[in-house]
Design an enzyme around this catalytic site. Structure first.
Site, PDB file in Angstrom:
ATOM      1  N   THR A 130       0.635  -0.661  -0.002  1.00 61.51           N
ATOM      2  CA  THR A 130      -0.163   0.105   0.264  1.00 61.51           C
ATOM      3  C   THR A 130       0.472   1.290   0.014  1.00 61.51           C
ATOM      4  O   THR A 130       1.967   1.032   0.523  1.00 61.51           O
ATOM      5  CB  THR A 130      -0.850   0.088   1.013  1.00 61.51           C
ATOM      6  OG1 THR A 130      -1.152   1.342   1.557  1.00 61.51           O
ATOM      7  CG2 THR A 130      -0.216  -0.366   2.728  1.00 61.51           C
ATOM      8  N   ASP A 131       0.312   2.756  -0.927  1.00 63.82           N
ATOM      9  CA  ASP A 131       0.626   3.966  -0.352  1.00 63.82           C
ATOM     10  C   ASP A 131       1.376   3.920   1.051  1.00 63.82           C
ATOM     11  O   ASP A 131       1.993   4.662   1.222  1.00 63.82           O
ATOM     12  CB  ASP A 131       0.456   4.982  -1.119  1.00 63.82           C
ATOM     13  CG  ASP A 131      -1.384   4.668  -0.799  1.00 63.82           C
ATOM     14  OD1 ASP A 131      -1.413   4.352   0.021  1.00 63.82           O
ATOM     15  OD2 ASP A 131      -2.222   6.304  -2.144  1.00 63.82           O
ATOM     16  N   TYR A 155      -1.828  -0.349  10.898  1.00 67.22           N
ATOM     17  CA  TYR A 155      -1.515  -1.626   9.626  1.00 67.22           C
ATOM     18  C   TYR A 155      -0.676  -0.516   8.835  1.00 67.22           C
ATOM     19  O   TYR A 155       0.104  -1.786   8.159  1.00 67.22           O
ATOM     20  CB  TYR A 155      -2.900  -1.162   8.919  1.00 67.22           C
ATOM     21  CG  TYR A 155      -3.211  -1.181   7.526  1.00 67.22           C
ATOM     22  CD1 TYR A 155      -3.027  -2.693   6.805  1.00 67.22           C
ATOM     23  CD2 TYR A 155      -3.150  -0.003   6.240  1.00 67.22           C
ATOM     24  CE1 TYR A 155      -3.793  -2.624   5.317  1.00 67.22           C
ATOM     25  CE2 TYR A 155      -3.196  -0.493   5.436  1.00 67.22           C
ATOM     26  CZ  TYR A 155      -3.029  -1.686   4.887  1.00 67.22           C
ATOM     27  OH  TYR A 155      -3.196  -2.469   3.560  1.00 67.22           O
ATOM     28  N   LYS A 159       2.840  -3.622   7.284  1.00 64.13           N
ATOM     29  CA  LYS A 159       2.679  -3.933   5.079  1.00 64.13           C
ATOM     30  C   LYS A 159       4.464  -2.927   5.703  1.00 64.13           C
ATOM     31  O   LYS A 159       5.084  -3.872   4.702  1.00 64.13           O
ATOM     32  CB  LYS A 159       1.644  -2.246   5.517  1.00 64.13           C
ATOM     33  CG  LYS A 159       0.000  -2.919   5.080  1.00 64.13           C
ATOM     34  CD  LYS A 159       0.392  -4.488   4.655  1.00 64.13           C
ATOM     35  CE  LYS A 159       0.592  -4.587   2.891  1.00 64.13           C
ATOM     36  NZ  LYS A 159      -0.015  -5.869   2.394  1.00 64.13           N
TER      37      LYS A 159
HETATM   38  P1  NAD Z   1      -9.520  -7.785   2.333  1.00 65.21           P
HETATM   39  O1  NAD Z   1      -9.358  -7.670   3.931  1.00 65.21           O
HETATM   40  O2  NAD Z   1     -10.345  -7.415   1.605  1.00 65.21           O
HETATM   41  O3  NAD Z   1      -8.979  -9.116   2.575  1.00 65.21           O
HETATM   42  C1  NAD Z   1      -7.473  -9.499   2.791  1.00 65.21           C
HETATM   43  C2  NAD Z   1      -8.151 -11.147   2.650  1.00 65.21           C
HETATM   44  O4  NAD Z   1      -7.113 -11.615   3.666  1.00 65.21           O
HETATM   45  C3  NAD Z   1      -9.412 -11.646   3.357  1.00 65.21           C
HETATM   46  O5  NAD Z   1     -10.415 -13.188   2.478  1.00 65.21           O
HETATM   47  C4  NAD Z   1      -8.546 -12.475   4.838  1.00 65.21           C
HETATM   48  O6  NAD Z   1      -9.743 -13.166   5.117  1.00 65.21           O
HETATM   49  C5  NAD Z   1      -7.942 -12.631   3.930  1.00 65.21           C
HETATM   50  N1  NAD Z   1      -6.755 -13.216   5.296  1.00 65.21           N
HETATM   51  C6  NAD Z   1      -6.772 -11.743   6.574  1.00 65.21           C
HETATM   52  N2  NAD Z   1      -5.521 -12.993   7.465  1.00 65.21           N
HETATM   53  C7  NAD Z   1      -5.150 -13.862   6.634  1.00 65.21           C
HETATM   54  C8  NAD Z   1      -4.812 -15.189   7.390  1.00 65.21           C
HETATM   55  N3  NAD Z   1      -4.107 -14.567   8.655  1.00 65.21           N
HETATM   56  N4  NAD Z   1      -4.631 -16.252   6.693  1.00 65.21           N
HETATM   57  C9  NAD Z   1      -4.492 -16.037   5.828  1.00 65.21           C
HETATM   58  N5  NAD Z   1      -5.598 -15.208   5.138  1.00 65.21           N
HETATM   59  C10 NAD Z   1      -5.586 -14.176   5.686  1.00 65.21           C
HETATM   60  O7  NAD Z   1      -7.777  -7.020   1.616  1.00 65.21           O
HETATM   61  P2  NAD Z   1      -7.847  -6.196   0.189  1.00 65.21           P
HETATM   62  O8  NAD Z   1      -8.667  -4.686   0.274  1.00 65.21           O
HETATM   63  O9  NAD Z   1      -8.847  -7.514  -0.568  1.00 65.21           O
HETATM   64  O10 NAD Z   1      -6.584  -6.354  -0.239  1.00 65.21           O
HETATM   65  C11 NAD Z   1      -5.430  -7.289  -0.479  1.00 65.21           C
HETATM   66  C12 NAD Z   1      -3.863  -6.895  -0.342  1.00 65.21           C
HETATM   67  O11 NAD Z   1      -3.809  -5.470  -0.867  1.00 65.21           O
HETATM   68  C13 NAD Z   1      -3.971  -5.925   1.413  1.00 65.21           C
HETATM   69  O12 NAD Z   1      -2.354  -7.000   1.208  1.00 65.21           O
HETATM   70  C14 NAD Z   1      -3.469  -5.182   1.369  1.00 65.21           C
HETATM   71  O13 NAD Z   1      -2.933  -4.493   2.400  1.00 65.21           O
HETATM   72  C15 NAD Z   1      -3.265  -4.562   0.010  1.00 65.21           C
HETATM   73  N6  NAD Z   1      -3.704  -3.333  -0.072  1.00 65.21           N
HETATM   74  C16 NAD Z   1      -4.888  -2.795  -0.658  1.00 65.21           C
HETATM   75  C17 NAD Z   1      -5.655  -1.442  -0.635  1.00 65.21           C
HETATM   76  C18 NAD Z   1      -6.930  -1.276  -0.817  1.00 65.21           C
HETATM   77  O14 NAD Z   1      -6.717   0.253  -0.867  1.00 65.21           O
HETATM   78  N7  NAD Z   1      -7.717  -1.988   0.295  1.00 65.21           N
HETATM   79  C19 NAD Z   1      -5.001  -0.849  -1.415  1.00 65.21           C
HETATM   80  C20 NAD Z   1      -3.547  -1.013  -1.361  1.00 65.21           C
HETATM   81  C21 NAD Z   1      -2.765  -2.504  -0.865  1.00 65.21           C
END
Ligand code: NAD
Ligand code: TYD
Length: 348
Positions: A130-131, A155, A159
């Protein structure tokens, strides 16, 4: 067949990535590895659960005793690592969950990768980040690949730690890796704790819309499919050992986004006066002011462009939530009610 893992594949971005890879890359066998926390949901994958090239495994990534046998059995060549605790507000309420999954979970995957990928060059650990690891901007600046890490929420810190571990394992043990840091995603299947789906669900239920502080904090928005397309392209053609910034050059103050959602919602549904639902509420502690991304030049050189204009993407997203009320019912279980009360109970 090339076997790949998508950790967090039952979450918001992960489920889009699983679907996209199945659609576009016939040589891949996809293994979704997901613990199904409150944010993970098999409904997000319902259309691909029986796909012949997709298998689902319910596993906590921090549980080495479960990860090891799955690795031996599937021998993955690529790990798309998305599993995470992903919501800043929850990280303020319970930071240790973030340490467990984002730090210990990532380290566990890296440990297993180190053992099984010793000396391999045709493999990839792709860290989706993430940014927010770069901290908060003040003026009109943008994050670049050179920006120093300065995480400020639990958070973001978790990360950042995970990104550092990936780089350290790459440097020390030679694990081929790639990291991409992206801005705020939006689109279908996003859990209704994040700003855009929260606002849409409150519009649907005609409930007050909570805007933290004065609403001037800026986030850089990108449609989830544009993010997923960038990830798939970078996995194929991105330089190993590099960090990429993914963004659609779309930084906007929260209040502008919320008002736009109100206008679009009124246009699309015939409702009136949705803006009157907006309430300014107590700010998030340590609320980062501005995120804005200068996307990596190399990403454009590879041919990537964001394809979904913001307003169009928001319309499609509103439409998706309007037509998926059963999905909303399913994800807003008892746990969601408890969180909602804790987070917003004394804010209105
Ligand atoms: P989300 O919260 O919708 O999904 C996270 C998933 O991880 C869920 O399916 C959850 O069940 C699973 N999970 C959590 N803990 C776990 C564990 N211990 N073992 C196995 N699975 C586990 O998140 P998202 O928004 O889809 O984000 C996905 C990735 O992208 C993350 O790493 C997040 O940091 C990164 N990210 C998200 C955004 C955003 O805007 N949503 C932006 C940049 C980066
Ligand atoms: P969010 O979707 O939680 O993503 P992040 O904190 O990772 O950027 O929040 C986006 C922005 O919206 C952030 O500045 C906080 C703000 N916000 C509100 O004003 N009200 C809300 O109810 C939520 C959830 C977020």
């Amino acid at each position: 067949m090339i076997r790949v893992w998508v950790t967090g594949g039952a979450g918001f971005i992960g489920s889009h990535l699983v679907r996209y890879l199945l659609e576009t890359q016939p040589s891949l066998e996809i293994h979704t590895v997901d613990a199904l926390t409150y944010a993970g949901n098999l409904h997000n994958l319902s259309d691909v659960l029986d796909h012949p090239r997709h298998k689902f495994h319910r596993i906590d990534i921090a549980d080495r005793e479960s990860i090891e046998p799955l690795w031996s059995q599937t021998k993955p060549k690529v790990i798309f690592h998305l599993a995470a605790e992903s919501h800043v507000d929850r990280s303020i309420l319970s930071p240790l969950d973030f340490v467990h999954t984002n730090i210990v979970g990532t380290a566990t995957l890296l440990e297993v990768a180190r053992r099984h990928w010793n000396g391999c060059s045709d493999v990839l650990f792709y860290q989706v980040s993430t940014d927010e690891v770069y901290g908060s901007l003040e003026g009109e600046e943008y994050f670049t690949e050179q920006s120093p890490y300065h995480p400020r929420s639990p958070y973001a810190a978790s990360k950042a730690a995970a990104d550092h571990l990936v780089r350290a394992y790459g440097h020390t043990y030679g694990i081929p890796y790639l990291i991409s840091n992206c801005g705020n995603n939006y689109g279908p299947y996003q859990f209704p704790e994040k700003l855009i789906p929260l606002v849409i669900t409150h519009l649907m239920e005609r409930k007050p819309i909570p805007v933290y502080g004065n609403g001037l904090n800026v986030r850089d928005w990108i449609h989830v499919l544009d993010h997923v397309r960038a990830i798939a392209l970078l996995a194929e053609r991105g330089k190993r050992g590099r960090t990429y910034l993914i963004g659609a050059k779309n930084p906007r103050p929260n209040l502008e986004v919320v008002k736009l959602l109100c206008t679009l919602y009124d246009e699309m549904t015939g409702s009136r006066g949705s803006e009157a639902l907006i309430r300014f509420v107590k700010d998030r502690p340590g609320h980062d002011f501005r995120y804005a991304i200068q996307p990596s030049t190399h990403l454009f050189e590879l041919g990537w462009r964001p394809q979904v204009p913001f307003e169009e993407g928001l319309r499609q997203t509103i439409q998706w939530y309007l037509t998926h009320k059963e999905w909303l019912e399913a994800v807003r279980s008892g746990e969601y009610q408890r969180y909602y009360q804790l987070q917003y109970g004394d804010r209105f």
